[in-house]
Design a protein around this motif. Structure first.
Motif, short mmCIF file in Angstrom:
data_model
loop_
_atom_site.label_atom_id
_atom_site.label_comp_id
_atom_site.label_asym_id
_atom_site.label_seq_id
_atom_site.Cartn_x
_atom_site.Cartn_y
_atom_site.Cartn_z
N GLU A 81 23.59 30.16 41.86
CA GLU A 81 24.71 29.88 42.75
C GLU A 81 25.78 29.06 42.04
O GLU A 81 26.98 29.31 42.19
N ASN A 82 25.35 28.10 41.24
CA ASN A 82 26.28 27.26 40.50
C ASN A 82 27.08 28.09 39.49
O ASN A 82 28.29 27.89 39.33
N GLU A 83 26.41 29.02 38.83
CA GLU A 83 27.09 29.90 37.87
C GLU A 83 28.14 30.76 38.56
O GLU A 83 29.26 30.92 38.05
N VAL A 84 27.83 31.29 39.73
CA VAL A 84 28.80 32.10 40.49
C VAL A 84 30.01 31.24 40.86
O VAL A 84 31.16 31.68 40.73
N LEU A 85 29.75 30.02 41.28
CA LEU A 85 30.87 29.14 41.65
C LEU A 85 31.73 28.80 40.44
O LEU A 85 32.96 28.70 40.55
N ARG A 86 31.13 28.62 39.27
CA ARG A 86 31.90 28.35 38.05
C ARG A 86 32.81 29.54 37.73
O ARG A 86 33.98 29.35 37.38
N TRP A 87 32.24 30.75 37.81
CA TRP A 87 33.04 31.95 37.55
C TRP A 87 34.18 32.08 38.55
O TRP A 87 35.30 32.42 38.20
N ALA A 88 33.89 31.81 39.81
CA ALA A 88 34.92 31.91 40.85
C ALA A 88 36.03 30.88 40.61
O ALA A 88 37.22 31.20 40.74
N ALA A 89 35.66 29.67 40.25
CA ALA A 89 36.65 28.63 39.99
C ALA A 89 37.52 29.00 38.79
O ALA A 89 38.74 28.82 38.82
N ALA A 90 36.92 29.54 37.75
CA ALA A 90 37.69 29.95 36.58
C ALA A 90 38.64 31.08 36.92
O ALA A 90 39.80 31.08 36.50
N TYR A 91 38.16 32.05 37.70
CA TYR A 91 39.00 33.18 38.09
C TYR A 91 40.18 32.71 38.95
O TYR A 91 41.31 33.11 38.72
N LEU A 92 39.89 31.86 39.92
CA LEU A 92 40.95 31.40 40.82
C LEU A 92 41.95 30.51 40.09
O LEU A 92 43.14 30.55 40.39
N SER A 93 41.51 29.74 39.12
CA SER A 93 42.45 28.90 38.39
C SER A 93 43.36 29.77 37.52
O SER A 93 44.52 29.44 37.33
N GLN A 94 42.87 30.89 37.00
CA GLN A 94 43.71 31.82 36.22
C GLN A 94 44.71 32.52 37.14
O GLN A 94 45.83 32.78 36.74
N ALA A 95 44.30 32.83 38.34
CA ALA A 95 45.18 33.55 39.27
C ALA A 95 46.33 32.68 39.74
O ALA A 95 47.39 33.20 40.11
N ASN A 96 46.18 31.37 39.71
CA ASN A 96 47.21 30.47 40.22
C ASN A 96 48.12 29.94 39.12
O ASN A 96 48.93 29.06 39.36
N LEU A 97 48.00 30.47 37.89
CA LEU A 97 48.87 30.02 36.80
C LEU A 97 50.29 30.52 37.05
O LEU A 97 50.51 31.61 37.58
N PRO A 98 51.31 29.70 36.65
CA PRO A 98 52.70 30.14 36.82
C PRO A 98 52.96 31.41 35.97
O PRO A 98 52.40 31.58 34.90
N GLY A 99 53.78 32.26 36.48
CA GLY A 99 54.13 33.49 35.76
C GLY A 99 53.24 34.66 36.14
O GLY A 99 53.37 35.73 35.59
N LYS A 100 52.34 34.49 37.05
CA LYS A 100 51.49 35.61 37.46
C LYS A 100 51.84 36.05 38.84
O LYS A 100 52.31 35.42 39.67
#
Length: 100
Positions: A81-100
């Protein structure tokens, strides 16, 4: 095809161990095991486990082993579960970068 034998009921195991513990002079573990239709090594294993469970010898009891097995399962699940949350956090942080 190899099949795993069905385990004997706990009540049967307890009865056989009690008979073996209270055996009469001259009666061997091998004879007792044969009388009950089980292997001598099987009876010796049951006696060893019963000695630990009853506190006659040091070791982990069947209850402690079950608790440890359950705890390890829970730890594995939490790690997944922790690994899934890490992946989700990384994905969401990339999606919120400026210029996307």
């Amino acid at each position: 095809m190899c099949t795993v034998p069905k385990p004997y009921p706990q009540e049967f195991r307890d009865d056989v161990v009690n008979v073996a513990r209270r055996r009469e002079a001259g009666q061997t573990i091998k004879q007792i095991a044969a009388d009950f239709g089980i292997a001598e090594s099987c009876l010796r294993n049951w006696m060893r486990a019963a000695d630990v469970d009853d506190g006659f010898k040091p070791g982990t009891t069947a209850t402690e082993n079950a608790e440890l097995r359950d705890a390890k399962k829970r730890i594995r699940l939490l790690e997944q579960e922790n690994e899934v949350l890490r992946w989700a956090a990384a994905y969401l942080s990339q999606a919120n970068l400026p210029g996307k």
